[in-house]
Design a protein around this motif. Structure first.
Motif, PDB file in Angstrom:
ATOM      1  N   THR A 224       0.819  -1.215   0.000  1.00  0.00           N
ATOM      2  CA  THR A 224       0.000   0.000   0.000  1.00  0.00           C
ATOM      3  C   THR A 224       0.850   1.261   0.000  1.00  0.00           C
ATOM      4  OG1 THR A 224      -1.795  -1.187   1.105  1.00  0.00           O
ATOM      5  CG2 THR A 224      -1.890   1.211   1.144  1.00  0.00           C
ATOM      6  N   PRO A 225       1.923   1.362   0.829  1.00  0.00           N
ATOM      7  CA  PRO A 225       2.778   2.552   0.723  1.00  0.00           C
ATOM      8  C   PRO A 225       3.372   2.751  -0.669  1.00  0.00           C
ATOM      9  CG  PRO A 225       3.239   1.376   2.760  1.00  0.00           C
ATOM     10  CD  PRO A 225       2.318   0.499   1.952  1.00  0.00           C
ATOM     11  N   ALA A 226       3.749   1.657  -1.327  1.00  0.00           N
ATOM     12  CA  ALA A 226       4.304   1.781  -2.675  1.00  0.00           C
ATOM     13  C   ALA A 226       3.265   2.342  -3.643  1.00  0.00           C
ATOM     14  CB  ALA A 226       4.802   0.421  -3.163  1.00  0.00           C
ATOM     15  N   LEU A 227       2.028   1.852  -3.541  1.00  0.00           N
ATOM     16  CA  LEU A 227       0.971   2.365  -4.421  1.00  0.00           C
ATOM     17  C   LEU A 227       0.676   3.829  -4.113  1.00  0.00           C
ATOM     18  CD1 LEU A 227      -1.409  -0.737  -4.402  1.00  0.00           C
ATOM     19  CD2 LEU A 227       0.078   0.021  -6.273  1.00  0.00           C
ATOM     20  N   ASN A 228       0.699   4.203  -2.834  1.00  0.00           N
ATOM     21  CA  ASN A 228       0.483   5.607  -2.463  1.00  0.00           C
ATOM     22  C   ASN A 228       1.566   6.501  -3.066  1.00  0.00           C
ATOM     23  OD1 ASN A 228      -1.871   5.288  -0.947  1.00  0.00           O
ATOM     24  ND2 ASN A 228      -0.743   4.811   0.917  1.00  0.00           N
ATOM     25  N   GLU A 229       2.821   6.067  -2.967  1.00  0.00           N
ATOM     26  CA  GLU A 229       3.923   6.858  -3.516  1.00  0.00           C
ATOM     27  C   GLU A 229       3.782   7.017  -5.020  1.00  0.00           C
ATOM     28  OE1 GLU A 229       7.591   5.082  -2.375  1.00  0.00           O
ATOM     29  OE2 GLU A 229       7.224   5.314  -0.206  1.00  0.00           O
ATOM     30  N   ARG A 230       3.409   5.948  -5.682  1.00  0.00           N
ATOM     31  CA  ARG A 230       3.262   6.000  -7.132  1.00  0.00           C
ATOM     32  C   ARG A 230       2.110   6.911  -7.554  1.00  0.00           C
ATOM     33  NH1 ARG A 230       5.622   2.024 -10.312  1.00  0.00           N
ATOM     34  NH2 ARG A 230       7.194   0.778  -9.216  1.00  0.00           N
ATOM     35  N   GLN A 232       0.970   9.437  -5.865  1.00  0.00           N
ATOM     36  CA  GLN A 232       1.423  10.805  -5.576  1.00  0.00           C
ATOM     37  C   GLN A 232       2.264  11.326  -6.738  1.00  0.00           C
ATOM     38  OE1 GLN A 232       0.840  12.621  -2.558  1.00  0.00           O
ATOM     39  NE2 GLN A 232       1.884  14.389  -3.447  1.00  0.00           N
ATOM     40  N   ALA A 233       3.191  10.492  -7.205  1.00  0.00           N
ATOM     41  CA  ALA A 233       4.058  10.902  -8.311  1.00  0.00           C
ATOM     42  C   ALA A 233       3.269  11.119  -9.601  1.00  0.00           C
ATOM     43  CB  ALA A 233       5.150   9.864  -8.525  1.00  0.00           C
ATOM     44  N   ARG A 234       2.158  10.415  -9.763  1.00  0.00           N
ATOM     45  CA  ARG A 234       1.325  10.565 -10.952  1.00  0.00           C
ATOM     46  C   ARG A 234       0.431  11.800 -10.886  1.00  0.00           C
ATOM     47  NH1 ARG A 234       0.065   6.157 -14.365  1.00  0.00           N
ATOM     48  NH2 ARG A 234      -1.437   7.617 -15.289  1.00  0.00           N
ATOM     49  N   GLY A 235       0.429  12.475  -9.757  1.00  0.00           N
ATOM     50  CA  GLY A 235      -0.430  13.646  -9.613  1.00  0.00           C
ATOM     51  C   GLY A 235      -1.813  13.319  -9.103  1.00  0.00           C
ATOM     52  N   TRP A 236      -1.997  12.089  -8.587  1.00  0.00           N
ATOM     53  CA  TRP A 236      -3.266  11.679  -8.000  1.00  0.00           C
ATOM     54  C   TRP A 236      -3.019  11.217  -6.556  1.00  0.00           C
ATOM     55  CZ3 TRP A 236      -7.248  13.155 -10.745  1.00  0.00           C
ATOM     56  CH2 TRP A 236      -7.185  13.162 -12.140  1.00  0.00           C
ATOM     57  N   PRO A 237      -2.700  12.165  -5.664  1.00  0.00           N
ATOM     58  CA  PRO A 237      -2.444  11.761  -4.273  1.00  0.00           C
ATOM     59  C   PRO A 237      -3.634  10.990  -3.716  1.00  0.00           C
ATOM     60  CG  PRO A 237      -2.846  14.130  -4.425  1.00  0.00           C
ATOM     61  CD  PRO A 237      -2.673  13.626  -5.827  1.00  0.00           C
ATOM     62  N   MET A 238      -3.344   9.943  -2.971  1.00  0.00           N
ATOM     63  CA  MET A 238      -4.371   8.993  -2.537  1.00  0.00           C
ATOM     64  C   MET A 238      -4.290   8.820  -1.019  1.00  0.00           C
ATOM     65  SD  MET A 238      -4.879   5.158  -4.125  1.00  0.00           S
ATOM     66  CE  MET A 238      -3.277   4.553  -3.559  1.00  0.00           C
ATOM     67  N   VAL A 239      -5.443   8.736  -0.392  1.00  0.00           N
ATOM     68  CA  VAL A 239      -5.520   8.505   1.045  1.00  0.00           C
ATOM     69  C   VAL A 239      -6.455   7.329   1.302  1.00  0.00           C
ATOM     70  CG1 VAL A 239      -5.058  10.901   1.714  1.00  0.00           C
ATOM     71  CG2 VAL A 239      -7.417  10.156   1.285  1.00  0.00           C
ATOM     72  N   PRO A 240      -6.431   6.790   2.522  1.00  0.00           N
ATOM     73  CA  PRO A 240      -7.408   5.739   2.833  1.00  0.00           C
ATOM     74  C   PRO A 240      -8.837   6.255   2.672  1.00  0.00           C
ATOM     75  CG  PRO A 240      -5.690   5.813   4.501  1.00  0.00           C
ATOM     76  CD  PRO A 240      -5.498   7.015   3.642  1.00  0.00           C
ATOM     77  N   TYR A 241      -9.727   5.344   2.384  1.00  0.00           N
ATOM     78  CA  TYR A 241     -11.160   5.658   2.279  1.00  0.00           C
ATOM     79  C   TYR A 241     -11.590   6.502   3.472  1.00  0.00           C
ATOM     80  CZ  TYR A 241     -16.224   4.653   2.175  1.00  0.00           C
ATOM     81  OH  TYR A 241     -17.598   4.734   2.166  1.00  0.00           O
ATOM     82  N   VAL A 242     -12.299   7.593   3.189  1.00  0.00           N
ATOM     83  CA  VAL A 242     -12.625   8.572   4.226  1.00  0.00           C
ATOM     84  C   VAL A 242     -13.903   8.142   4.944  1.00  0.00           C
ATOM     85  CG1 VAL A 242     -13.034  10.995   4.733  1.00  0.00           C
ATOM     86  CG2 VAL A 242     -11.444  10.351   2.903  1.00  0.00           C
ATOM     87  N   TYR A 243     -13.708   7.279   5.938  1.00  0.00           N
ATOM     88  CA  TYR A 243     -14.788   6.812   6.802  1.00  0.00           C
ATOM     89  C   TYR A 243     -14.632   7.570   8.115  1.00  0.00           C
ATOM     90  CZ  TYR A 243     -17.803   3.275   9.082  1.00  0.00           C
ATOM     91  OH  TYR A 243     -18.805   2.632   9.748  1.00  0.00           O
ATOM     92  N   THR A 292      -8.733   6.346 -11.512  1.00  0.00           N
ATOM     93  CA  THR A 292      -8.885   4.885 -11.451  1.00  0.00           C
ATOM     94  C   THR A 292      -7.939   4.217 -12.441  1.00  0.00           C
ATOM     95  OG1 THR A 292     -11.219   5.147 -10.827  1.00  0.00           O
ATOM     96  CG2 THR A 292     -10.530   2.975 -11.605  1.00  0.00           C
ATOM     97  N   LEU A 293      -7.840   4.770 -13.639  1.00  0.00           N
ATOM     98  CA  LEU A 293      -6.908   4.260 -14.642  1.00  0.00           C
ATOM     99  C   LEU A 293      -5.481   4.350 -14.122  1.00  0.00           C
ATOM    100  CD1 LEU A 293      -6.172   3.276 -17.478  1.00  0.00           C
ATOM    101  CD2 LEU A 293      -6.341   5.662 -18.264  1.00  0.00           C
ATOM    102  N   ALA A 294      -5.133   5.467 -13.502  1.00  0.00           N
ATOM    103  CA  ALA A 294      -3.781   5.632 -12.964  1.00  0.00           C
ATOM    104  C   ALA A 294      -3.495   4.577 -11.897  1.00  0.00           C
ATOM    105  CB  ALA A 294      -3.620   7.033 -12.381  1.00  0.00           C
ATOM    106  N   PHE A 295      -4.478   4.276 -11.055  1.00  0.00           N
ATOM    107  CA  PHE A 295      -4.254   3.253 -10.026  1.00  0.00           C
ATOM    108  C   PHE A 295      -3.969   1.905 -10.675  1.00  0.00           C
ATOM    109  CE2 PHE A 295      -5.618  -0.217  -7.344  1.00  0.00           C
ATOM    110  CZ  PHE A 295      -4.970   0.069  -6.153  1.00  0.00           C
ATOM    111  N   LEU A 296      -4.763   1.519 -11.664  1.00  0.00           N
ATOM    112  CA  LEU A 296      -4.551   0.232 -12.326  1.00  0.00           C
ATOM    113  C   LEU A 296      -3.195   0.193 -13.018  1.00  0.00           C
ATOM    114  CD1 LEU A 296      -8.123  -0.342 -13.819  1.00  0.00           C
ATOM    115  CD2 LEU A 296      -7.148  -1.399 -11.760  1.00  0.00           C
TER     116      LEU A 296
END
Length: 535
Positions: A224-230, A232-243, A292-296
């Motif tokens: 998960t940290p690796a996906l978050n870093e990637r 972020q670098a793609r310009g789509w900073p990601m956080v855990p689901y906001v519950y 979503t495309l960037a995540f995949l």
């Protein structure tokens, strides 16, 4: 591809299938297969994309064709399953998946190609019935697309609550595909509801503590940290689901416990690394598709350098479960939480409402704050059960047996009538939901007791050994304390109903004789009367 990623339109079911057919016709690395039927009577498809071209003999229907395609692609490759439109009003993944496949087919085939290390299966639209109910407005707060499907399926079931109880034909098809291909990684694409914040993409990772001591650290500390870093670098900073812990995220967020009724919770029963993408509903549809495309894409890129680690950690998880003598079956948030995340949010304001005449919540997008907020994502096991050598399932409970069989559980039938000593669990107290939920009135089991008793078995009753691949699945569907046990979903309700009665005035004389003959019984009865004065 631009129409898929830049516009405000998502394909209908017919259009999505036609696009998949066109992809399969354009390149033999792609095949499309019908893998089951939906509740609306239309087929559910799997789009298989591998490095190797398909032989004509495997361009057919059914899960077996999918298995052949993946086997021909190489057993060493990571297998990824992407599920789209389980909630058809949240179709970001439909567009993103179609665009991703087209991009891959246009890339030069070399060792750097994503398909060199992984094989992918996409379900274009899982909830076919909901996807067929196109409308503009049931997702009232959502920014696009122009029209989309409905959350409920043809039977008005939320299919993301159906992976254990399997009330729908959709779930039957999914389970057959999932168990047939045995994915290493699973992604379910969604759109979020709830608070407003700057992020376009949020992510639910299979809850790490529930995933266990092998998969959990791998997810929490590496993947998960690796996906978050990637991202972020793609310009789509990601956080855990906001519950959110409160009404707004500035008070902190809670890690989502996705029990086996949910797709990724089901996937974890089989040692699969699961993720749910949650693109933010208030962002433009094109942005949601692109994130979503960037995540995949970033998942594929990370797998290209980490495939061996994914395979190794899954093997270690299978070995852990195989050796386990006890397994947790229920979890709860830990009382002590020490984790936090750096989060950017919009200032939450309470302002006067001209509609209600009271106050309302409004987020000020011109006022952005960034700070560490609590992230309560530590869970502890609150029920852990001993793994039996085998379970006994009387043949009378055929609905339960059918669910186990669909999941590939190994079972044998008792050849003749016999009596065995077995550890029998008694449900001491439970509560039923007052209102229907997903076609059921789920039970809450408050207490159980176990004792060894002689049990009458009949020829044809089922013996289910625990020494099999389905061990964790069996523990979490057959143990009465598990979150989504079949008992919870009313599969055994008839066993909880009293069937014989008696008249107290007739039994009074018998009770007096029993108490006179057994002083110890009289003592216990007097003690019980203090707890139950009505006795």
């Amino acid at each position: 591809m631009d129409s898929l990623t830049q516009g405000n339109v998502t394909p209908t079911w017919h259009q999505a299938v036609a696009m998949c057919q066109a992809l399969a016709a354009s390149d033999r690395r792609v095949t499309l297969h019908e893998v089951g039927m939906s509740d609306v009577g239309r087929p559910i498809h799997a789009l298989v994309v591998t490095e190797h071209q398909a032989a004509p003999s495997v361009r057919g229907s059914g899960v077996e064709a999918v298995k052949q395609r993946l086997a021909n692609g190489g057993l060493e490759k990571v297998r990824v399953l992407v599920n789209n439109a389980i909630h058809p009003g949240e179709p970001c993944g439909v567009n993103a998946s179609l665009a991703l496949v087209q991009t891959w087919l246009n890339m030069s085939a070399d060792d750097r190609h994503p398909l060199a290390t992984s094989s992918w299966v996409f379900i274009p639209q899982y909830n076919v019935g909901g996807a067929s109910r196109r409308n503009c407005c049931t997702r009232a707060n959502q920014d696009g697309p122009e029209s989309y499907g409905f959350r409920g399926n043809a039977a008005n079931l939320d299919l993301n609550r159906d992976f254990v109880k399997m009330d729908s034909r959709n779930a039957e098809a999914f389970v057959a595909l999932f168990r047939g291909m045995d994915p290493d990684v699973f992604v379910d694409t969604h759109t979020s509801n709830g608070a407003d914040y700057p992020y376009t993409m949020t992510l639910i990772t299979t809850q790490e503590d529930k995933a266990g001591p092998v998969l959990g650290p791998f997810l929490r500390e590496k993947m998960t940290p690796a996906l978050n870093e990637r991202m972020q670098a793609r310009g789509w900073p990601m956080v855990p689901y906001v519950y959110s812990k409160g009404q707004t995220p500035d008070q902190g967020i809670v890690g989502f416990l996705e029990t086996p009724r949910y797709s990724t919770g089901y996937a974890s029963l089989w040692g699969t690394l699961g993720f749910t993408t949650e693109a933010h509903m208030l962002k433009p549809f094109a942005d949601r598709v692109q994130s979503t495309l960037a995540f995949l894409e970033e998942l594929a890129s990370w797998l290209a350098i980490s495939a061996h680690e994914v395979k190794a950690v899954r093997l270690a998880e299978r070995q852990r479960v195989a050796k386990a003598r006890t397994l947790p079956v229920r979890w709860a948030l830990a009382e002590t939480q020490e984790d936090s995340i750096v989060f950017s949010g919009f200032e939450a304001q309470r302002v006067w409402s001209p509609v209600t005449g009271g106050t309302r919540l409004r987020y000020n997008r011109d006022s952005v704050w960034t700070r560490a907020i609590p992230f309560d994502n530590r869970y502890v096991a609150v029920a852990e059960s001993k793994v039996p050598s085998q379970w006994v399932l009387p043949q009378a409970w055929r609905r339960a047996q059918a669910r186990l069989a669909a999941n590939g559980v190994a079972m044998t039938q008792v050849p003749s009538d016999t009596v065995v000593l077995a550890n029998v669990t008694t449900i001491e107290s439970f509560r039923s939901a007052g209102k229907p939920y997903e076609g059921h009135h789920p039970l809450t089991v408050d207490s159980v007791a176990s004792t060894v008793l002689p049990v009458q078995l009949y020829a044809g009753d089922w013996l289910i050994p625990s020494d099999q691949e389905a061990k964790r699945y069996l523990m979490e569907v057959l143990d009465p304390m598990a979150h989504d046990a079949l008992l919870v979903w009313n599969f055994f309700d008839a066993a909880l109903q009293r069937k014989e009665y008696y008249s107290g005035y007739v039994f009074e004389d018998t009770a007096e004789d029993m108490l006179d003959a057994d002083p110890a019984l009289r003592v216990r009865y007097k003690a019980a009367q203090s707890t139950h004065p009505e006795w």
